[in-house]
Design a protein around this motif. Structure first.
Motif, PDB file in Angstrom:
ATOM      1  N   HIS A 185     -14.805  -9.866 142.404  1.00 16.25           N
ATOM      2  CA  HIS A 185     -15.470 -10.885 141.590  1.00 16.25           C
ATOM      3  C   HIS A 185     -16.966 -10.822 141.872  1.00 16.25           C
ATOM      4  CE1 HIS A 185     -16.150 -14.651 139.434  1.00 16.25           C
ATOM      5  NE2 HIS A 185     -17.079 -14.840 140.338  1.00 16.25           N
ATOM      6  N   THR A 221     -15.972 -23.902 145.678  1.00 19.89           N
ATOM      7  CA  THR A 221     -15.191 -22.976 144.839  1.00 19.89           C
ATOM      8  C   THR A 221     -15.315 -21.572 145.415  1.00 19.89           C
ATOM      9  OG1 THR A 221     -17.164 -22.844 143.458  1.00 19.89           O
ATOM     10  CG2 THR A 221     -15.422 -24.310 142.675  1.00 19.89           C
ATOM     11  N   GLY A 231     -13.994 -15.305 145.302  1.00 25.73           N
ATOM     12  CA  GLY A 231     -14.010 -14.054 146.062  1.00 25.73           C
ATOM     13  C   GLY A 231     -14.987 -14.120 147.230  1.00 25.73           C
ATOM     14  N   GLY A 233     -18.316 -14.570 147.347  1.00 23.51           N
ATOM     15  CA  GLY A 233     -19.682 -14.053 147.195  1.00 23.51           C
ATOM     16  C   GLY A 233     -20.740 -15.086 147.574  1.00 23.51           C
ATOM     17  N   HIS A 234     -20.593 -16.314 147.085  1.00 26.04           N
ATOM     18  CA  HIS A 234     -21.593 -17.338 147.408  1.00 26.04           C
ATOM     19  C   HIS A 234     -21.491 -17.754 148.875  1.00 26.04           C
ATOM     20  CE1 HIS A 234     -21.851 -17.727 142.987  1.00 26.04           C
ATOM     21  NE2 HIS A 234     -23.109 -17.999 143.263  1.00 26.04           N
ATOM     22  N   ASP A 271     -10.853 -23.691 148.058  1.00 27.56           N
ATOM     23  CA  ASP A 271     -10.397 -23.194 146.765  1.00 27.56           C
ATOM     24  C   ASP A 271      -8.981 -23.715 146.551  1.00 27.56           C
ATOM     25  OD1 ASP A 271     -11.567 -20.623 144.853  1.00 27.56           O
ATOM     26  OD2 ASP A 271      -9.581 -21.438 144.447  1.00 27.56           O
ATOM     27  N   GLN A 272      -8.684 -24.087 145.314  1.00 29.79           N
ATOM     28  CA  GLN A 272      -7.333 -24.601 145.065  1.00 29.79           C
ATOM     29  C   GLN A 272      -6.346 -23.462 144.786  1.00 29.79           C
ATOM     30  OE1 GLN A 272      -6.675 -26.958 141.573  1.00 29.79           O
ATOM     31  NE2 GLN A 272      -8.480 -26.186 140.537  1.00 29.79           N
ATOM     32  N   ASN A 309      -8.091 -28.849 146.429  1.00 28.97           N
ATOM     33  CA  ASN A 309      -8.910 -29.137 145.259  1.00 28.97           C
ATOM     34  C   ASN A 309     -10.172 -29.839 145.754  1.00 28.97           C
ATOM     35  OD1 ASN A 309      -9.981 -30.496 142.886  1.00 28.97           O
ATOM     36  ND2 ASN A 309      -8.017 -30.007 141.938  1.00 28.97           N
ATOM     37  N   PHE A 310     -11.318 -29.499 145.177  1.00 28.34           N
ATOM     38  CA  PHE A 310     -12.553 -30.118 145.684  1.00 28.34           C
ATOM     39  C   PHE A 310     -12.628 -31.622 145.419  1.00 28.34           C
ATOM     40  CE2 PHE A 310     -14.474 -27.705 141.869  1.00 28.34           C
ATOM     41  CZ  PHE A 310     -14.571 -28.807 141.026  1.00 28.34           C
ATOM     42  N   ASP A 349     -19.287 -23.452 141.830  1.00 26.55           N
ATOM     43  CA  ASP A 349     -19.336 -22.392 140.818  1.00 26.55           C
ATOM     44  C   ASP A 349     -18.046 -22.558 140.007  1.00 26.55           C
ATOM     45  OD1 ASP A 349     -19.748 -20.033 139.431  1.00 26.55           O
ATOM     46  OD2 ASP A 349     -19.239 -18.723 141.116  1.00 26.55           O
ATOM     47  N   GLY A 408     -15.031 -23.052 136.960  1.00 23.37           N
ATOM     48  CA  GLY A 408     -14.249 -22.118 136.139  1.00 23.37           C
ATOM     49  C   GLY A 408     -13.327 -21.254 136.963  1.00 23.37           C
ATOM     50  N   GLN A 427      -8.626 -14.136 138.973  1.00 27.63           N
ATOM     51  CA  GLN A 427      -7.637 -14.910 138.216  1.00 27.63           C
ATOM     52  C   GLN A 427      -7.501 -14.396 136.779  1.00 27.63           C
ATOM     53  OE1 GLN A 427      -9.786 -18.515 139.149  1.00 27.63           O
ATOM     54  NE2 GLN A 427      -8.158 -19.252 140.470  1.00 27.63           N
ATOM     55  N   MET A 464      -4.552 -23.035 138.252  1.00 28.73           N
ATOM     56  CA  MET A 464      -5.373 -22.466 139.338  1.00 28.73           C
ATOM     57  C   MET A 464      -4.642 -22.699 140.656  1.00 28.73           C
ATOM     58  SD  MET A 464      -9.282 -23.496 138.651  1.00 28.73           S
ATOM     59  CE  MET A 464      -9.917 -23.691 137.010  1.00 28.73           C
TER      60      MET A 464
HETATM   61  C1  SAM Z   1     -16.063 -18.823 139.296  1.00 26.16           C
HETATM   62  S1  SAM Z   1     -14.942 -18.771 140.626  1.00 26.16           S
HETATM   63  C2  SAM Z   1     -15.956 -18.872 142.039  1.00 26.16           C
HETATM   64  C3  SAM Z   1     -16.470 -17.559 142.482  1.00 26.16           C
HETATM   65  C4  SAM Z   1     -17.197 -17.587 143.818  1.00 26.16           C
HETATM   66  N1  SAM Z   1     -18.378 -18.378 143.752  1.00 26.16           N
HETATM   67  C5  SAM Z   1     -17.516 -16.200 144.312  1.00 26.16           C
HETATM   68  O1  SAM Z   1     -18.670 -15.946 144.651  1.00 26.16           O
HETATM   69  O2  SAM Z   1     -16.615 -15.364 144.353  1.00 26.16           O
HETATM   70  C6  SAM Z   1     -14.229 -20.360 140.617  1.00 26.16           C
HETATM   71  C7  SAM Z   1     -13.223 -20.594 141.725  1.00 26.16           C
HETATM   72  O3  SAM Z   1     -13.127 -21.993 141.894  1.00 26.16           O
HETATM   73  C8  SAM Z   1     -11.809 -22.368 142.051  1.00 26.16           C
HETATM   74  N2  SAM Z   1     -11.721 -23.747 141.566  1.00 26.16           N
HETATM   75  C9  SAM Z   1     -11.938 -24.196 140.319  1.00 26.16           C
HETATM   76  N3  SAM Z   1     -11.782 -25.523 140.264  1.00 26.16           N
HETATM   77  C10 SAM Z   1     -11.487 -25.938 141.528  1.00 26.16           C
HETATM   78  C11 SAM Z   1     -11.225 -27.207 142.118  1.00 26.16           C
HETATM   79  N4  SAM Z   1     -11.202 -28.323 141.388  1.00 26.16           N
HETATM   80  N5  SAM Z   1     -10.996 -27.247 143.439  1.00 26.16           N
HETATM   81  C12 SAM Z   1     -10.982 -26.114 144.200  1.00 26.16           C
HETATM   82  N6  SAM Z   1     -11.201 -24.889 143.687  1.00 26.16           N
HETATM   83  C13 SAM Z   1     -11.462 -24.791 142.373  1.00 26.16           C
HETATM   84  C14 SAM Z   1     -11.013 -21.380 141.229  1.00 26.16           C
HETATM   85  O4  SAM Z   1      -9.697 -21.276 141.722  1.00 26.16           O
HETATM   86  C15 SAM Z   1     -11.820 -20.102 141.431  1.00 26.16           C
HETATM   87  O5  SAM Z   1     -11.338 -19.355 142.509  1.00 26.16           O
END
Ligand code: SAM
Length: 298
Positions: free
Chosen positions: A7, A31, A34, A36-37, A55-56, A77-78, A99, A101, A106, A126
């Protein structure tokens, strides 16, 4: 395939460089995806800094390769961030990164049902432990609920027509797979038009399955309670419904249909929304719709 790097994180430099105000502070990556952040945040922190990641999605947690004393990761879940902080004896934090979505891990997984590119069971959860999937939405939601999903989350002007087609189809047979869903619609026009229709359709169902709008609103409220004064929040979103909510909350302290603050909890760090550069979009086309907003707790 090296999933850790699979990702491609979006707007990393822009979202992190304005987030870290105290290199010894406590930060949240709400979130993880993968990672990265998270990796980028850890690089900026000193020895005493702490990063809490959530991460959920269980698969995202299982694929984590970060081993660092300053790093703790949770499958949750956050929306439950306060419980996680309580469990870790933390009251307030210096910064939060969100971040929104789904990740490439996924959407490119043929078994998760997030994409119309693969034929599989309509899932879109998710959190694999949740009991509400895309099948429940399509086969059990009322006419009014389906209309709301397609009108509000898909921003379809013809939401009624889409709803009627689904209702007609499910009277004959349950809608079980992504191809059952795709075959309900005949979209005239270019490949681009068809692609746009299905990505909005799938996105609207995914938003409902994961209760994304309510979760985001509640999390923004919570963030105003757990951030230290001067602490910052960076939020990356990928569609206008989310961006509108974030913008109004940061600018006016309004969470639609919820609470209006008498005094603003945040001030915006940048007046204008931050978008990926042309170079980033070329390198990572999935970043094209990203919008970053950064705010500081007053
Ligand atoms: C766009 S990706 C994040 C990518 C991440 N920033 C990276 O650098 O790889 C979004 C992630 O947030 C998670 N996610 C989305 N909504 C969430 C929530 N309400 N609580 C926890 N995790 C969540 C998803 O399962 C997904 O793995």
């Amino acid at each position: 395939m090296n999933f850790h790097y699979y990702h491609k994180p979006v707007l990393v430099k822009e979202s992190i460089e304005n987030l870290i105000t105290d290199q010894n502070g406590i930060y949240i990556d709400a979130t993880f995806g993968g990672g990265g952040h998270s990796n980028a945040i850890l690089k900026k922190l000193n020895k005493k800094g702490i990063l809490i990641a959530l991460d959920q999605d269980k698969e995202s947690i299982e694929r984590n390769t970060i081993q660092d004393k300053r790093f703790r990761i949770f499958h949750n879940n956050f929306i439950h961030i306060r419980d996680i902080l309580n469990q870790n004896c933390i009251e307030k934090v210096s910064g939060i990164l969100v971040d929104l979505g789904i990740s490439s891990l996924q959407i490119d997984n043929p078994k998760r049902g997030f994409s119309n590119r693969f034929n599989c069971i309509l899932d879109m959860r998710m959190n694999q432990e949740s009991f509400y999937s895309a099948q429940n939405v399509l086969n059990e939601c009322s006419k009014k609920e389906l209309f709301h999903i397609f009108y509000e989350y898909g921003e379809f002007k013809n939401a009624r027509k889409i709803t009627d087609k689904i209702l007609k189809k499910r009277l004959k047979k349950n809608i079980k797979t992504t191809s059952d869903l795709v075959h309900i619609f005949f979209i005239k026009g270019s490949f681009k038009k068809r692609k746009r229709f299905f990505s909005r359709l799938f996105q609207s169902i995914r938003i409902e399955v994961n209760n994304e709008i309510n979760v985001l609103k509640n999390f923004l409220l919570e963030s105003s309670r757990i951030l230290l004064p001067g602490g910052r929040i960076s939020v990356i979103s990928y569609h206008s419904i989310e961006d509108r909510i974030i913008k109004y909350f940061f600018k006016k302290g309004i969470i639609i249909n919820k609470i209006n603050f008498k005094t603003l909890p945040f001030r915006m760090i940048h007046k204008k929304v931050i978008k990926p550069s042309f170079k980033e979009i070329i390198n990572n086309p999935r970043s094209r719709s990203a919008k970053l907003r950064i705010a500081e707790k007053i």
